[in-house]
Design a protein around this motif. Structure first.
Motif, mmCIF file in Angstrom:
data_model
loop_
_atom_site.group_PDB
_atom_site.id
_atom_site.type_symbol
_atom_site.label_atom_id
_atom_site.label_comp_id
_atom_site.label_asym_id
_atom_site.label_seq_id
_atom_site.Cartn_x
_atom_site.Cartn_y
_atom_site.Cartn_z
ATOM 1 N N TRP A 259 0.758 -1.249 -0.097
ATOM 2 C CA TRP A 259 0.044 -0.012 -0.023
ATOM 3 C C TRP A 259 0.841 1.232 -0.177
ATOM 4 C CZ3 TRP A 259 -0.092 3.930 3.691
ATOM 5 C CH2 TRP A 259 -1.114 4.896 3.322
ATOM 6 N N CYS A 263 1.417 5.564 -2.040
ATOM 7 C CA CYS A 263 1.617 6.784 -1.472
ATOM 8 C C CYS A 263 2.531 7.598 -2.077
ATOM 9 C CB CYS A 263 1.837 6.596 -0.024
ATOM 10 S SG CYS A 263 2.465 8.194 0.937
ATOM 11 N N ASN A 264 2.338 8.843 -2.323
ATOM 12 C CA ASN A 264 3.078 9.728 -2.946
ATOM 13 C C ASN A 264 4.248 10.600 -2.202
ATOM 14 O OD1 ASN A 264 1.681 12.122 -2.035
ATOM 15 N ND2 ASN A 264 0.572 12.137 -4.024
ATOM 16 N N LEU A 265 3.989 10.208 -0.765
ATOM 17 C CA LEU A 265 4.952 10.779 0.082
ATOM 18 C C LEU A 265 4.758 12.509 0.210
ATOM 19 C CD1 LEU A 265 8.061 8.885 -0.243
ATOM 20 C CD2 LEU A 265 6.330 8.609 1.224
ATOM 21 N N GLY A 267 3.088 14.150 2.500
ATOM 22 C CA GLY A 267 3.213 14.407 3.772
ATOM 23 C C GLY A 267 2.099 15.170 4.539
ATOM 24 N N LYS A 268 0.941 15.496 3.598
ATOM 25 C CA LYS A 268 -0.233 16.244 4.306
ATOM 26 C C LYS A 268 -0.620 15.597 5.189
ATOM 27 C CE LYS A 268 -1.452 18.379 -0.423
ATOM 28 N NZ LYS A 268 -2.234 18.120 -1.555
ATOM 29 N N CYS A 320 -5.773 13.507 1.470
ATOM 30 C CA CYS A 320 -5.012 12.335 0.816
ATOM 31 C C CYS A 320 -5.825 12.016 -0.447
ATOM 32 C CB CYS A 320 -4.918 11.277 1.853
ATOM 33 S SG CYS A 320 -4.042 10.191 1.201
ATOM 34 N N PHE A 321 -5.244 11.678 -1.568
ATOM 35 C CA PHE A 321 -5.941 11.163 -2.607
ATOM 36 C C PHE A 321 -6.644 9.662 -2.340
ATOM 37 C CE2 PHE A 321 -1.831 9.613 -3.356
ATOM 38 C CZ PHE A 321 -1.918 8.488 -4.184
ATOM 39 N N PHE A 326 -7.179 5.387 3.683
ATOM 40 C CA PHE A 326 -6.460 5.972 4.681
ATOM 41 C C PHE A 326 -7.059 6.082 5.742
ATOM 42 C CE2 PHE A 326 -3.914 9.293 6.290
ATOM 43 C CZ PHE A 326 -2.630 8.455 6.834
HETATM 44 S S1 SF4 Z 1 -1.725 12.334 2.365
HETATM 45 FE FE1 SF4 Z 1 -1.941 10.328 1.391
HETATM 46 S S2 SF4 Z 1 -0.565 10.438 -0.216
HETATM 47 FE FE2 SF4 Z 1 0.251 12.066 1.107
HETATM 48 S S3 SF4 Z 1 1.755 11.231 2.375
HETATM 49 FE FE3 SF4 Z 1 -0.075 10.953 3.422
HETATM 50 S S4 SF4 Z 1 -0.795 8.712 2.817
HETATM 51 FE FE4 SF4 Z 1 0.777 9.385 1.472
#
Ligand code: SF4
Ligand code: SF4
Ligand code: SF4
Length: 357
Positions: A259, A263-265, A267-268, A320-321, A326
């Motif tokens: 999973w 995730c595009n990391l 950090g939001k 988060c997209f 999530f």
């Molecule tokens: S907001 Fe979603 S896409 Fe961005 S780091 Fe967190 S889990 Fe990953």
């Protein structure tokens, strides 16, 4: 023992009644500041606002079904900056839970006497786009009234609420000084006010500004519907988690890492969490490496403690997209950890897991 009182709702308008009550309370108790959700002309339509003037109460609308932020971190900061001020805060159950978890990390034994925590029953909130779309055809007062009708009926109506709200563990506050009870309450006629105990009730001067004691039926009916709503949401949590695609179920470390690959990391999620900064980021950056120190174990402890304290507010998932999985991922991991540790976040009496570390 809890003290149950009522406020008679004038002209079927619970928002106006609450404003009048808060304004009267400000006058007799002498608040210096109130933190509360306030109607705004700008998007998203409600903002958590620091009110330093009694007139500002005329714009509060805590019943509007929108949670723009988790205000716990803001309240923590205000209390630290103004220790002698009489501060009131109107918060949803998940915000209160977060506040207590933050407070434990600040090492406070008890919060100051001049802080008044006002919790609200919460039938749930919409995602921001949904709220704004509804705002095009209705006012925030109408949206508040509809939300109160849902609360009165025990949250039975199917609604496009945030995923965090659909699976919310505690729709009613725990350990607030005063709770504004709306679940199972005919809020076109009365609001139920629940003081945590007789001592607080007297100290806060509530007898002077309420409309008498609630009947036994009013008190017990709310308690019954709060319990029913919690059970219903626990059932929803199990169903949604069971129905998640296999890749999101995280029964093993492999599926978690699979999973994570999507995730595009950005950090939001971490930036939106009031607990992450203090528990994980702050702790790991403060830590000095000692010879022989098990760094990874220490970081795992902080990660586990963060997730054990998770209030389920869902703010981390908002931007988060992968919003839905999530939110469910966090709630499912958090529940597993606290079950193992017999820990219940938001209970001020319980010390943090691994409190010595
Ligand atoms: S907001 Fe979603 S896409 Fe961005 S780091 Fe967190 S889990 Fe990953
Ligand atoms: S998570 Fe629970 S307390 Fe928080 S806004 Fe949603 S329903 Fe309300
Ligand atoms: S991890 Fe997410 S749901 Fe839990 S407290 Fe932080 S923002 Fe709220």
């Amino acid at each position: 023992m809890n003290v149950y009182c009522i406020l008679e709702v004038k002209d079927g308008d619970a928002v106006a009644t609450l404003r009048y009550f808060m304004s009267s309370w400000w006058k007799i108790f002498g608040f210096d500041m109130l933190l509360a959700p306030v109607e705004t002309h700008d998007a998203p339509g409600v903002a958590v606002t620091v009110i330093e003037n009694r007139a500002g109460i005329q714009a509060i609308n805590p019943f509007a079904p929108l949670m723009p932020i988790n205000s716990a971190a803001l309240l923590s900061r205000l209390v630290a900056e103004k220790p002698s001020w009489k501060i009131g805060a109107i918060m949803r159950p998940c915000e209160l839970c977060t506040f207590f978890e933050l407070q434990k990390r600040q090492g406070w034994q008890d919060y100051p006497e001049n802080l008044v925590l006002i919790g609200m029953d919460c039938p749930g909130t919409y995602p921001v786009p949904e709220y704004q779309q509804r705002l095009q055809s209705r006012t925030s007062q109408v949206l508040a009234r509809e939300s109160l009708q849902d609360a009165a009926a025990g949250g039975l109506r199917v609604q496009p609420l945030r995923t965090a709200c659909l699976v919310c563990e505690h729709p009613a506050p725990r350990a607030a000084d005063l709770t504004i009870g709306t679940i199972g309450v005919s809020t076109d006629q009365v609001l139920l006010l629940v003081s945590r105990d007789e001592v607080r009730h007297a100290r806060l001067g509530l007898d002077q500004i309420t409309d008498g004691k609630a009947t036994e039926y009013q008190a017990s009916h709310r308690e019954t519907l709060v319990g029913a709503m919690s059970d219903m949401r626990a059932g929803m949590r199990r169903t949604l988690i069971e129905n998640m695609p296999g890749a999101y179920r995280f029964n093993d470390l492999g599926s978690f890492f699979a999973w994570l690959a999507s995730c595009n990391l950005c950090g939001k999620c971490l930036a939106a969490c009031p607990l992450y900064e203090l528990e994980v980021k702050g702790a790991t950056s403060r830590r000095r490496k000692q010879p022989g120190e098990r760094a990874l174990l220490s970081e795992l402890v902080h990660l586990s403690r963060w997730l054990a304290s998770c209030s389920g507010c869902g703010m981390c998932a908002e931007d988060c997209f992968q919003q839905e999985p999530f939110s469910l991922l966090i709630t499912s991991i958090s529940h597993r950890i606290r079950q193992e540790m017999s820990y219940s976040p938001g209970d001020p009496e319980q010390t943090l897991p691994w409190a010595h570390s």
